[in-house]
Design a protein around this motif. Structure first.
Motif, PDB file in Angstrom:
ATOM      1  N   ALA A   1       4.931   2.277   0.026  1.00  0.00           N
ATOM      2  CA  ALA A   1       5.677   1.096   0.481  1.00  0.00           C
ATOM      3  C   ALA A   1       6.268   0.405  -0.743  1.00  0.00           C
ATOM      4  CB  ALA A   1       4.767   0.136   1.237  1.00  0.00           C
ATOM      5  N   ALA A   2       7.396  -0.245  -0.549  1.00  0.00           N
ATOM      6  CA  ALA A   2       8.048  -0.994  -1.623  1.00  0.00           C
ATOM      7  C   ALA A   2       8.763  -2.191  -1.025  1.00  0.00           C
ATOM      8  CB  ALA A   2       9.040  -0.107  -2.379  1.00  0.00           C
ATOM      9  N   LYS A   3       8.843  -3.247  -1.824  1.00  0.00           N
ATOM     10  CA  LYS A   3       9.493  -4.473  -1.353  1.00  0.00           C
ATOM     11  C   LYS A   3      10.074  -5.227  -2.539  1.00  0.00           C
ATOM     12  CE  LYS A   3       8.522  -8.368   1.692  1.00  0.00           C
ATOM     13  NZ  LYS A   3       7.505  -8.990   2.533  1.00  0.00           N
ATOM     14  N   ALA A   4      11.231  -5.818  -2.330  1.00  0.00           N
ATOM     15  CA  ALA A   4      11.845  -6.705  -3.314  1.00  0.00           C
ATOM     16  C   ALA A   4      12.164  -8.021  -2.615  1.00  0.00           C
ATOM     17  CB  ALA A   4      13.107  -6.080  -3.892  1.00  0.00           C
ATOM     18  N   LEU A   5      11.845  -9.116  -3.271  1.00  0.00           N
ATOM     19  CA  LEU A   5      12.025 -10.445  -2.674  1.00  0.00           C
ATOM     20  C   LEU A   5      12.981 -11.301  -3.497  1.00  0.00           C
ATOM     21  CD1 LEU A   5       8.320 -11.455  -2.004  1.00  0.00           C
ATOM     22  CD2 LEU A   5      10.046 -11.038  -0.283  1.00  0.00           C
ATOM     23  N   PRO A   6      14.202 -11.532  -3.026  1.00  0.00           N
ATOM     24  CA  PRO A   6      15.063 -12.514  -3.681  1.00  0.00           C
ATOM     25  C   PRO A   6      14.446 -13.904  -3.485  1.00  0.00           C
ATOM     26  CG  PRO A   6      16.315 -11.085  -2.188  1.00  0.00           C
ATOM     27  CD  PRO A   6      14.869 -10.865  -1.912  1.00  0.00           C
ATOM     28  N   LEU A   7      14.305 -14.671  -4.549  1.00  0.00           N
ATOM     29  CA  LEU A   7      13.605 -15.961  -4.469  1.00  0.00           C
ATOM     30  C   LEU A   7      14.501 -17.171  -4.683  1.00  0.00           C
ATOM     31  CD1 LEU A   7      10.432 -14.959  -6.517  1.00  0.00           C
ATOM     32  CD2 LEU A   7      10.628 -15.138  -4.022  1.00  0.00           C
ATOM     33  N   GLY A   8      15.786 -16.972  -4.907  1.00  0.00           N
ATOM     34  CA  GLY A   8      16.636 -18.122  -5.229  1.00  0.00           C
ATOM     35  C   GLY A   8      16.299 -18.605  -6.621  1.00  0.00           C
ATOM     36  N   LYS A   9      16.143 -19.916  -6.795  1.00  0.00           N
ATOM     37  CA  LYS A   9      15.812 -20.479  -8.103  1.00  0.00           C
ATOM     38  C   LYS A   9      14.305 -20.712  -8.181  1.00  0.00           C
ATOM     39  CE  LYS A   9      17.128 -24.099 -11.324  1.00  0.00           C
ATOM     40  NZ  LYS A   9      17.984 -25.261 -11.563  1.00  0.00           N
ATOM     41  N   ALA A  10      13.669 -20.124  -9.182  1.00  0.00           N
ATOM     42  CA  ALA A  10      12.222 -20.274  -9.362  1.00  0.00           C
ATOM     43  C   ALA A  10      11.873 -19.966 -10.807  1.00  0.00           C
ATOM     44  CB  ALA A  10      11.463 -19.334  -8.417  1.00  0.00           C
ATOM     45  N   SER A  11      10.660 -20.299 -11.186  1.00  0.00           N
ATOM     46  CA  SER A  11      10.179 -19.990 -12.534  1.00  0.00           C
ATOM     47  C   SER A  11       9.705 -18.543 -12.600  1.00  0.00           C
ATOM     48  CB  SER A  11       9.026 -20.930 -12.928  1.00  0.00           C
ATOM     49  OG  SER A  11       7.851 -20.579 -12.205  1.00  0.00           O
ATOM     50  N   ASN A  12       9.576 -18.039 -13.810  1.00  0.00           N
ATOM     51  CA  ASN A  12       9.067 -16.692 -14.011  1.00  0.00           C
ATOM     52  C   ASN A  12       7.654 -16.551 -13.440  1.00  0.00           C
ATOM     53  OD1 ASN A  12       9.367 -14.028 -15.337  1.00  0.00           O
ATOM     54  ND2 ASN A  12       7.577 -14.747 -16.450  1.00  0.00           N
ATOM     55  N   ASN A  13       6.802 -17.552 -13.645  1.00  0.00           N
ATOM     56  CA  ASN A  13       5.428 -17.464 -13.147  1.00  0.00           C
ATOM     57  C   ASN A  13       5.373 -17.443 -11.625  1.00  0.00           C
ATOM     58  OD1 ASN A  13       4.408 -17.387 -15.748  1.00  0.00           O
ATOM     59  ND2 ASN A  13       4.034 -19.585 -15.828  1.00  0.00           N
ATOM     60  N   VAL A  14       6.201 -18.236 -10.976  1.00  0.00           N
ATOM     61  CA  VAL A  14       6.269 -18.205  -9.509  1.00  0.00           C
ATOM     62  C   VAL A  14       6.722 -16.819  -9.056  1.00  0.00           C
ATOM     63  CG1 VAL A  14       7.542 -19.079  -7.503  1.00  0.00           C
ATOM     64  CG2 VAL A  14       6.553 -20.680  -9.150  1.00  0.00           C
ATOM     65  N   ALA A  15       7.690 -16.235  -9.745  1.00  0.00           N
ATOM     66  CA  ALA A  15       8.177 -14.905  -9.389  1.00  0.00           C
ATOM     67  C   ALA A  15       7.072 -13.862  -9.568  1.00  0.00           C
ATOM     68  CB  ALA A  15       9.395 -14.552 -10.237  1.00  0.00           C
ATOM     69  N   GLU A  16       6.303 -13.943 -10.650  1.00  0.00           N
ATOM     70  CA  GLU A  16       5.209 -12.985 -10.869  1.00  0.00           C
ATOM     71  C   GLU A  16       4.176 -13.083  -9.745  1.00  0.00           C
ATOM     72  OE1 GLU A  16       4.981 -10.618 -13.099  1.00  0.00           O
ATOM     73  OE2 GLU A  16       6.065 -11.249 -14.897  1.00  0.00           O
ATOM     74  N   TYR A  17       3.776 -14.296  -9.413  1.00  0.00           N
ATOM     75  CA  TYR A  17       2.815 -14.480  -8.315  1.00  0.00           C
ATOM     76  C   TYR A  17       3.399 -14.023  -6.978  1.00  0.00           C
ATOM     77  CZ  TYR A  17      -1.271 -16.714 -10.400  1.00  0.00           C
ATOM     78  OH  TYR A  17      -2.433 -16.952 -11.085  1.00  0.00           O
ATOM     79  N   SER A  18       4.697 -14.228  -6.767  1.00  0.00           N
ATOM     80  CA  SER A  18       5.336 -13.779  -5.527  1.00  0.00           C
ATOM     81  C   SER A  18       5.305 -12.262  -5.419  1.00  0.00           C
ATOM     82  CB  SER A  18       6.778 -14.288  -5.460  1.00  0.00           C
ATOM     83  OG  SER A  18       6.792 -15.709  -5.416  1.00  0.00           O
ATOM     84  N   GLY A  19       5.466 -11.565  -6.547  1.00  0.00           N
ATOM     85  CA  GLY A  19       5.336 -10.115  -6.552  1.00  0.00           C
ATOM     86  C   GLY A  19       3.929  -9.679  -6.192  1.00  0.00           C
ATOM     87  N   LEU A  20       2.941 -10.371  -6.745  1.00  0.00           N
ATOM     88  CA  LEU A  20       1.542 -10.076  -6.409  1.00  0.00           C
ATOM     89  C   LEU A  20       1.295 -10.242  -4.920  1.00  0.00           C
ATOM     90  CD1 LEU A  20      -1.496  -9.623  -6.980  1.00  0.00           C
ATOM     91  CD2 LEU A  20      -1.620 -12.081  -7.510  1.00  0.00           C
ATOM     92  N   ILE A  21       1.725 -11.354  -4.366  1.00  0.00           N
ATOM     93  CA  ILE A  21       1.517 -11.637  -2.938  1.00  0.00           C
ATOM     94  C   ILE A  21       2.205 -10.571  -2.080  1.00  0.00           C
ATOM     95  CG2 ILE A  21       2.129 -13.273  -1.095  1.00  0.00           C
ATOM     96  CD1 ILE A  21       1.600 -15.502  -3.295  1.00  0.00           C
ATOM     97  N   ALA A  22       3.437 -10.220  -2.422  1.00  0.00           N
ATOM     98  CA  ALA A  22       4.164  -9.197  -1.660  1.00  0.00           C
ATOM     99  C   ALA A  22       3.416  -7.866  -1.692  1.00  0.00           C
ATOM    100  CB  ALA A  22       5.577  -9.032  -2.211  1.00  0.00           C
ATOM    101  N   GLY A  23       2.914  -7.502  -2.853  1.00  0.00           N
ATOM    102  CA  GLY A  23       2.191  -6.244  -2.973  1.00  0.00           C
ATOM    103  C   GLY A  23       0.889  -6.232  -2.196  1.00  0.00           C
ATOM    104  N   LEU A  24       0.141  -7.323  -2.271  1.00  0.00           N
ATOM    105  CA  LEU A  24      -1.111  -7.395  -1.514  1.00  0.00           C
ATOM    106  C   LEU A  24      -0.844  -7.339  -0.011  1.00  0.00           C
ATOM    107  CD1 LEU A  24      -3.063 -10.034  -3.623  1.00  0.00           C
ATOM    108  CD2 LEU A  24      -3.528  -7.571  -3.482  1.00  0.00           C
ATOM    109  N   GLU A  25       0.237  -7.965   0.427  1.00  0.00           N
ATOM    110  CA  GLU A  25       0.603  -7.896   1.848  1.00  0.00           C
ATOM    111  C   GLU A  25       0.969  -6.473   2.251  1.00  0.00           C
ATOM    112  OE1 GLU A  25       3.633 -10.912   1.979  1.00  0.00           O
ATOM    113  OE2 GLU A  25       2.178 -12.488   2.497  1.00  0.00           O
ATOM    114  N   LEU A  26       1.657  -5.733   1.374  1.00  0.00           N
ATOM    115  CA  LEU A  26       1.978  -4.344   1.664  1.00  0.00           C
ATOM    116  C   LEU A  26       0.699  -3.517   1.816  1.00  0.00           C
ATOM    117  CD1 LEU A  26       4.969  -3.648  -0.787  1.00  0.00           C
ATOM    118  CD2 LEU A  26       5.090  -3.810   1.712  1.00  0.00           C
TER     119      LEU A  26
END
Length: 144
Positions: free
Chosen positions: A29-54
């Protein structure tokens, strides 16, 4: 599971990516999430959350090794570093609720070994900059 996130500017145009592999390295499985405007740390955590959900969607009882090039996320989620920022506390809590912490281990990897997740996060940033959704069919990372 591999995850990454980034922003072009900090904060800036942001995106996150994650993928799940089986033990032989096949992408499940693979996923990419466009986040609009956010910090690098928020983006890193968002990647973690997306992966755990997968992972949860594939097998909610799986034992998973999370591999990321974000030392901050790996150390915070492993409990070795304190989480001081409220946004990071919220995201870390969200991540910890997806699967039991007993199912998840965290491993820091060099950026050079996180290329597929990095590609997904860049695809997400490109989509975010264009104001579009991520198109899995056009992704450089294909699910086998």
């Amino acid at each position: 599971m591999e995850a990454d996130g980034g922003s072009r500017g900090n904060p800036g145009i942001a995106g996150a990516g994650a993928l799940v592999r089986d033990k032989k390295g096949k992408v499940l499985a693979a996923k990419a999430l466009p986040l609009g405007k956010a910090s690098n740390n928020v983006a890193e955590y968002s990647g973690l959350i997306a992966g755990l959900e997968l992972v949860r969607d594939i097998d909610p009882d799986a034992q998973v090794e999370v591999r990321m090039d974000s030392k901050l996320v790996v150390e915070q989620m492993s409990g070795r570093w304190k989480i001081k920022h409220d946004d990071m506390k919220r995201l870390a809590h969200q991540a910890s609720q997806i699967l039991s912490p007993m199912q998840v281990t965290y491993t820091w990897i060099p950026r050079a070994k996180n290329g597929d997740a990095d590609r997904l996060s860049n695809e997400a940033m490109d989509a975010s900059a264009a104001g579009t959704l991520w198109n899995p069919a056009a992704s450089a990372i294909q699910v086998n």
